[in-house]
Design a protein around this motif. Structure first.
Motif, PDB file in Angstrom:
ATOM      1  N   ASP A  97       4.686 -10.790   9.268  1.00  0.00           N
ATOM      2  CA  ASP A  97       4.381 -12.015  10.003  1.00  0.00           C
ATOM      3  C   ASP A  97       5.304 -12.074  11.205  1.00  0.00           C
ATOM      4  N   ASN A  98       4.817 -12.657  12.278  1.00  0.00           N
ATOM      5  CA  ASN A  98       5.668 -12.927  13.426  1.00  0.00           C
ATOM      6  C   ASN A  98       6.015 -14.409  13.356  1.00  0.00           C
ATOM      7  N   ASN A  99       7.228 -14.714  12.896  1.00  0.00           N
ATOM      8  CA  ASN A  99       7.669 -16.102  12.775  1.00  0.00           C
ATOM      9  C   ASN A  99       8.389 -16.565  14.034  1.00  0.00           C
ATOM     10  N   GLY A 100       8.476 -15.683  15.034  1.00  0.00           N
ATOM     11  CA  GLY A 100       9.246 -15.970  16.233  1.00  0.00           C
ATOM     12  C   GLY A 100       8.423 -16.594  17.337  1.00  0.00           C
ATOM     13  N   THR A 101       9.098 -16.832  18.459  1.00  0.00           N
ATOM     14  CA  THR A 101       8.449 -17.466  19.602  1.00  0.00           C
ATOM     15  C   THR A 101       8.070 -16.440  20.667  1.00  0.00           C
ATOM     16  N   ARG A 102       8.356 -15.146  20.422  1.00  0.00           N
ATOM     17  CA  ARG A 102       7.924 -14.134  21.382  1.00  0.00           C
ATOM     18  C   ARG A 102       7.061 -13.098  20.689  1.00  0.00           C
ATOM     19  N   ASP A 103       6.145 -12.528  21.458  1.00  0.00           N
ATOM     20  CA  ASP A 103       5.264 -11.491  20.922  1.00  0.00           C
ATOM     21  C   ASP A 103       6.124 -10.318  20.449  1.00  0.00           C
ATOM     22  N   ALA A 104       5.650  -9.635  19.437  1.00  0.00           N
ATOM     23  CA  ALA A 104       6.397  -8.505  18.877  1.00  0.00           C
ATOM     24  C   ALA A 104       5.591  -7.229  19.054  1.00  0.00           C
ATOM     25  N   LYS A 105       6.317  -6.142  19.253  1.00  0.00           N
ATOM     26  CA  LYS A 105       5.697  -4.818  19.310  1.00  0.00           C
ATOM     27  C   LYS A 105       6.547  -3.892  18.452  1.00  0.00           C
ATOM     28  N   THR A 106       5.894  -3.162  17.550  1.00  0.00           N
ATOM     29  CA  THR A 106       6.597  -2.188  16.714  1.00  0.00           C
ATOM     30  C   THR A 106       5.833  -0.869  16.753  1.00  0.00           C
ATOM     31  N   LEU A 107       6.551   0.179  16.424  1.00  0.00           N
ATOM     32  CA  LEU A 107       5.943   1.491  16.234  1.00  0.00           C
ATOM     33  C   LEU A 107       5.825   1.701  14.736  1.00  0.00           C
ATOM     34  N   CYS A 108       4.626   2.044  14.263  1.00  0.00           N
ATOM     35  CA  CYS A 108       4.395   2.315  12.839  1.00  0.00           C
ATOM     36  C   CYS A 108       4.065   3.798  12.691  1.00  0.00           C
ATOM     37  N   VAL A 109       4.781   4.457  11.790  1.00  0.00           N
ATOM     38  CA  VAL A 109       4.578   5.883  11.566  1.00  0.00           C
ATOM     39  C   VAL A 109       4.178   6.076  10.108  1.00  0.00           C
ATOM     40  N   ILE A 110       3.033   6.701   9.901  1.00  0.00           N
ATOM     41  CA  ILE A 110       2.464   6.919   8.567  1.00  0.00           C
ATOM     42  C   ILE A 110       2.609   8.404   8.234  1.00  0.00           C
ATOM     43  N   THR A 111       3.276   8.715   7.106  1.00  0.00           N
ATOM     44  CA  THR A 111       3.432  10.112   6.704  1.00  0.00           C
ATOM     45  C   THR A 111       3.070  10.279   5.226  1.00  0.00           C
ATOM     46  N   PRO A 112       2.155  11.192   4.893  1.00  0.00           N
ATOM     47  CA  PRO A 112       1.261  11.899   5.812  1.00  0.00           C
ATOM     48  C   PRO A 112       0.224  10.943   6.403  1.00  0.00           C
ATOM     49  N   ALA A 113      -0.605  11.443   7.297  1.00  0.00           N
ATOM     50  CA  ALA A 113      -1.545  10.607   8.061  1.00  0.00           C
ATOM     51  C   ALA A 113      -2.757  10.224   7.217  1.00  0.00           C
ATOM     52  N   ALA A 114      -2.534   9.389   6.213  1.00  0.00           N
ATOM     53  CA  ALA A 114      -3.615   9.037   5.282  1.00  0.00           C
ATOM     54  C   ALA A 114      -4.483   7.898   5.809  1.00  0.00           C
ATOM     55  N   ILE A 115      -4.134   7.339   6.954  1.00  0.00           N
ATOM     56  CA  ILE A 115      -4.927   6.246   7.526  1.00  0.00           C
ATOM     57  C   ILE A 115      -5.050   6.499   9.018  1.00  0.00           C
ATOM     58  N   GLY A 116      -6.169   6.073   9.582  1.00  0.00           N
ATOM     59  CA  GLY A 116      -6.398   6.347  10.994  1.00  0.00           C
ATOM     60  C   GLY A 116      -7.096   5.191  11.680  1.00  0.00           C
ATOM     61  N   PRO A 117      -7.544   5.427  12.900  1.00  0.00           N
ATOM     62  CA  PRO A 117      -8.167   4.356  13.683  1.00  0.00           C
ATOM     63  C   PRO A 117      -9.373   3.716  13.000  1.00  0.00           C
ATOM     64  N   ASP A 118     -10.117   4.467  12.193  1.00  0.00           N
ATOM     65  CA  ASP A 118     -11.324   3.903  11.570  1.00  0.00           C
ATOM     66  C   ASP A 118     -11.010   2.675  10.725  1.00  0.00           C
ATOM     67  N   TYR A 119      -9.897   2.705   9.984  1.00  0.00           N
ATOM     68  CA  TYR A 119      -9.525   1.543   9.162  1.00  0.00           C
ATOM     69  C   TYR A 119      -9.386   0.305  10.046  1.00  0.00           C
ATOM     70  N   PHE A 120      -8.689   0.456  11.169  1.00  0.00           N
ATOM     71  CA  PHE A 120      -8.444  -0.687  12.040  1.00  0.00           C
ATOM     72  C   PHE A 120      -9.710  -1.121  12.768  1.00  0.00           C
ATOM     73  N   ARG A 121     -10.570  -0.166  13.143  1.00  0.00           N
ATOM     74  CA  ARG A 121     -11.842  -0.544  13.779  1.00  0.00           C
ATOM     75  C   ARG A 121     -12.664  -1.412  12.829  1.00  0.00           C
ATOM     76  N   GLU A 122     -12.719  -1.005  11.552  1.00  0.00           N
ATOM     77  CA  GLU A 122     -13.506  -1.770  10.570  1.00  0.00           C
ATOM     78  C   GLU A 122     -12.879  -3.133  10.298  1.00  0.00           C
ATOM     79  N   THR A 123     -11.543  -3.156  10.137  1.00  0.00           N
ATOM     80  CA  THR A 123     -10.854  -4.412   9.832  1.00  0.00           C
ATOM     81  C   THR A 123     -10.991  -5.404  10.981  1.00  0.00           C
ATOM     82  N   PHE A 124     -10.722  -4.929  12.208  1.00  0.00           N
ATOM     83  CA  PHE A 124     -10.821  -5.840  13.352  1.00  0.00           C
ATOM     84  C   PHE A 124     -12.271  -6.244  13.604  1.00  0.00           C
ATOM     85  N   GLY A 125     -13.229  -5.370  13.292  1.00  0.00           N
ATOM     86  CA  GLY A 125     -14.633  -5.745  13.394  1.00  0.00           C
ATOM     87  C   GLY A 125     -14.939  -6.931  12.497  1.00  0.00           C
ATOM     88  N   LEU A 126     -14.392  -6.905  11.291  1.00  0.00           N
ATOM     89  CA  LEU A 126     -14.581  -7.996  10.335  1.00  0.00           C
ATOM     90  C   LEU A 126     -13.912  -9.275  10.849  1.00  0.00           C
TER      91      LEU A 126
END
Length: 157
Positions: A97-126
């Motif tokens: 959660d972003n509980n702060g007053t400024r936008d947050a940006k993080t780098l997320c690294v998944i090892t091994p690469a078991a998830i990809g853009p398709d998960y996020f395309r489907e989730t954000f589509g929903l």
């Protein structure tokens, strides 16, 4: 010769809704499945619209770039700000959660690469289909499970 075509940000696509977004920098297709990396942008005062979850097949390492995200890992809140890192082990239930007053940006690294853009395309589509209302919970959980995320069951009321 490898059929891989290395390049800068080979999956350079921003996937998102209302300021909450993901931009893939490296996907499994570009790393022989060894790593996926993406930027996560979370507007100020925004809670994660998906349920807390765990994943049994990969670690997720978070590196703070701007702002502060509060990651709750196995019930413990951990603030990650610029220059700070957190590794979420396999099987740990987590959310952010972003509980702060400024936008947050993080780098997320998944090892091994078991998830990809398709998960996020489907989730954000929903999320986009919900037009600001709550997303279809059953559909969200189905997408999560299909992509190897285990939604955490809410504590009994």
């Amino acid at each position: 010769m490898s059929s891989m075509n290395p390049g800068v940000n080979p999956a350079d696509e921003t996937i998102g809704t209302k300021g909450l977004s993901v931009r893939f920098l490296v996907s499994g297709e570009n790393s022989n499945g060894s790593v996926a990396a993406f930027e996560l942008m979370v507007p100020s005062a925004q809670r994660l619209p998906a349920p807390a979850h765990s994943h049994d097949h990969y670690e997720e390492t978070i590196y703070g770039i701007d702002g502060v995200l509060t990651w709750t890992v196995n019930g413990k809140p951990i603030e990650v700000g610029p220059g700070e890192a957190l590794c979420i082990p396999r099987g740990a239930v987590h959310r952010f959660d972003n509980n702060g007053t400024r936008d947050a940006k993080t780098l997320c690294v998944i090892t091994p690469a078991a998830i990809g853009p398709d998960y996020f395309r489907e989730t954000f589509g929903l999320l986009n289909a919900a037009a600001g209302g709550p997303p279809d919970k059953a559909a969200m959980m189905e997408i999560m499970r299909r992509h190897g995320l285990t939604p955490a069951m809410p504590p009994p009321a």
